[in-house]
Design a protein around this motif. Structure first.
Motif, PDB file in Angstrom:
ATOM      1  N   LEU A  81       0.837  -1.203   0.000  1.00  0.00           N
ATOM      2  CA  LEU A  81       0.000   0.000   0.000  1.00  0.00           C
ATOM      3  C   LEU A  81       0.870   1.251   0.000  1.00  0.00           C
ATOM      4  CD1 LEU A  81      -2.905   1.071   0.126  1.00  0.00           C
ATOM      5  CD2 LEU A  81      -2.727   1.023   2.620  1.00  0.00           C
ATOM      6  N   TYR A  82       1.957   1.221   0.778  1.00  0.00           N
ATOM      7  CA  TYR A  82       2.890   2.348   0.809  1.00  0.00           C
ATOM      8  C   TYR A  82       3.521   2.568  -0.572  1.00  0.00           C
ATOM      9  CZ  TYR A  82       7.448   4.577   1.442  1.00  0.00           C
ATOM     10  OH  TYR A  82       8.563   5.382   1.309  1.00  0.00           O
ATOM     11  N   LEU A  83       3.982   1.470  -1.195  1.00  0.00           N
ATOM     12  CA  LEU A  83       4.591   1.588  -2.523  1.00  0.00           C
ATOM     13  C   LEU A  83       3.581   2.114  -3.539  1.00  0.00           C
ATOM     14  CD1 LEU A  83       6.847  -1.564  -3.098  1.00  0.00           C
ATOM     15  CD2 LEU A  83       7.559   0.800  -2.724  1.00  0.00           C
ATOM     16  N   GLY A  84       2.365   1.578  -3.491  1.00  0.00           N
ATOM     17  CA  GLY A  84       1.338   2.014  -4.426  1.00  0.00           C
ATOM     18  C   GLY A  84       1.042   3.493  -4.304  1.00  0.00           C
ATOM     19  N   MET A  85       0.951   3.986  -3.087  1.00  0.00           N
ATOM     20  CA  MET A  85       0.697   5.411  -2.870  1.00  0.00           C
ATOM     21  C   MET A  85       1.861   6.263  -3.351  1.00  0.00           C
ATOM     22  SD  MET A  85      -2.339   5.471  -1.765  1.00  0.00           S
ATOM     23  CE  MET A  85      -2.434   7.218  -1.335  1.00  0.00           C
ATOM     24  N   LYS A  86       3.088   5.756  -3.165  1.00  0.00           N
ATOM     25  CA  LYS A  86       4.266   6.487  -3.649  1.00  0.00           C
ATOM     26  C   LYS A  86       4.251   6.565  -5.172  1.00  0.00           C
ATOM     27  CE  LYS A  86       7.492   7.749  -1.706  1.00  0.00           C
ATOM     28  NZ  LYS A  86       7.847   9.101  -1.179  1.00  0.00           N
ATOM     29  N   PHE A  87       3.874   5.458  -5.821  1.00  0.00           N
ATOM     30  CA  PHE A  87       3.797   5.456  -7.277  1.00  0.00           C
ATOM     31  C   PHE A  87       2.753   6.462  -7.767  1.00  0.00           C
ATOM     32  CE2 PHE A  87       5.553   0.992  -8.466  1.00  0.00           C
ATOM     33  CZ  PHE A  87       6.678   1.249  -7.709  1.00  0.00           C
ATOM     34  N   LEU A  88       1.600   6.469  -7.116  1.00  0.00           N
ATOM     35  CA  LEU A  88       0.537   7.395  -7.506  1.00  0.00           C
ATOM     36  C   LEU A  88       0.961   8.843  -7.284  1.00  0.00           C
ATOM     37  CD1 LEU A  88      -2.586   5.524  -6.079  1.00  0.00           C
ATOM     38  CD2 LEU A  88      -1.909   5.739  -8.472  1.00  0.00           C
ATOM     39  N   GLN A  89       1.710   9.075  -6.212  1.00  0.00           N
ATOM     40  CA  GLN A  89       2.189  10.429  -5.932  1.00  0.00           C
ATOM     41  C   GLN A  89       3.181  10.873  -7.005  1.00  0.00           C
ATOM     42  OE1 GLN A  89       4.267  10.768  -2.216  1.00  0.00           O
ATOM     43  NE2 GLN A  89       4.278  13.000  -2.242  1.00  0.00           N
ATOM     44  N   THR A  90       4.078   9.971  -7.399  1.00  0.00           N
ATOM     45  CA  THR A  90       5.063  10.296  -8.432  1.00  0.00           C
ATOM     46  C   THR A  90       4.388  10.517  -9.777  1.00  0.00           C
ATOM     47  OG1 THR A  90       6.666   8.907  -7.268  1.00  0.00           O
ATOM     48  CG2 THR A  90       7.220   9.550  -9.502  1.00  0.00           C
ATOM     49  N   ALA A  91       3.307   9.791 -10.036  1.00  0.00           N
ATOM     50  CA  ALA A  91       2.611   9.901 -11.319  1.00  0.00           C
ATOM     51  C   ALA A  91       2.007  11.279 -11.530  1.00  0.00           C
ATOM     52  CB  ALA A  91       1.522   8.838 -11.414  1.00  0.00           C
ATOM     53  N   ARG A  92       1.847  12.025 -10.453  1.00  0.00           N
ATOM     54  CA  ARG A  92       1.291  13.376 -10.585  1.00  0.00           C
ATOM     55  C   ARG A  92       2.269  14.323 -11.262  1.00  0.00           C
ATOM     56  NH1 ARG A  92      -1.236  14.044  -4.468  1.00  0.00           N
ATOM     57  NH2 ARG A  92      -2.719  12.302  -4.606  1.00  0.00           N
TER      58      ARG A  92
END
Length: 211
Positions: A81-92
């Motif tokens: 979940l932490y990795l997924g949120m980091k990926f989504l944050q970077t995708a911005r």
């Protein structure tokens, strides 16, 4: 030899199925290049090596409802979940230079090696496979030499396969075509990791409520 081929073949087929380790390697290769992504490969291979060692000593035997496996699955779910949120944050960050800069500040090769190690250790798929392997080896009474050969084979095949993924995804032709879609790819990887995390956490809650 038949036991070796059976376990080696099953292990390789498990490698072919995409999981958290694959998404992390793919994202690191696209965002930071093959050199940095090789750190993730080394970390994932080391995590598999630890599980392999535990399986060969018989320590890794456990069931999907055992407290140890549920604890591992819960920790793995939170990490995914932490990795997924980091990926989504970077995708911005729609600008490629911003993504590269954020990667450069992330700690480089060693930082990504640690991410790979944690991903491999907290991946429930890895834990379940090597727990099953420990049971198979215990029931077959395989010789020490065969177990060592299997361990070395599985460790190096994980490392070589993951490095092959970085070479394939990191090819200049791929990079030129995919570069403009990188934020979307990171968003997709982030969503998939979050879904895997939710599934793992729901499974833990279901077992806890059932117990």
């Amino acid at each position: 030899m038949s036991l070796f081929l059976l376990i080696a073949g099953t292990h390789f087929l498990a490698l072919l199925s995409p999981g958290p380790d694959f998404f992390l390697i793919a994202r690191s290769t696209l965002a930071h290049g093959r050199r940095v992504a090789s750190g993730v490969c080394a970390g994932v291979a080391l995590a598999n090596g630890i599980y392999i060692s535990l399986a060969l000593t018989g320590f890794a035997r456990m069931s999907t409802s055992s407290p140890l496996f549920l604890l591992l699955q819960g920790a793995g779910g939170l990490y995914l979940l932490y990795l997924g949120m980091k990926f989504l944050q970077t995708a911005r960050h729609n600008n490629q230079q911003q993504i590269s800069a954020s990667g450069a500040c992330a700690g480089g090769w060693w930082h990504h090696a640690l991410l790979g190690l944690l991903s491999g250790l907290l991946n429930p798929k890895n834990a379940l496979f090597y727990a099953s392997l420990a049971s198979v080896l215990a029931s077959s009474r395989a010789s020490t030499g065969l177990q060592i050969l299997l361990g070395l084979w599985m460790f190096f095949i994980v490392l070589l396969w993951d490095l092959f993924i970085t070479v394939l995804i990191g090819h200049p032709r791929w990079q030129q075509g995919i570069k403009k879609y990188l934020p979307r790819i990171e968003q997709l990887c982030g969503l998939l990791l979050c879904l895997l995390a939710v599934a793992a956490l729901l499974n833990v809650l279901q077992h806890l409520n059932g117990g």
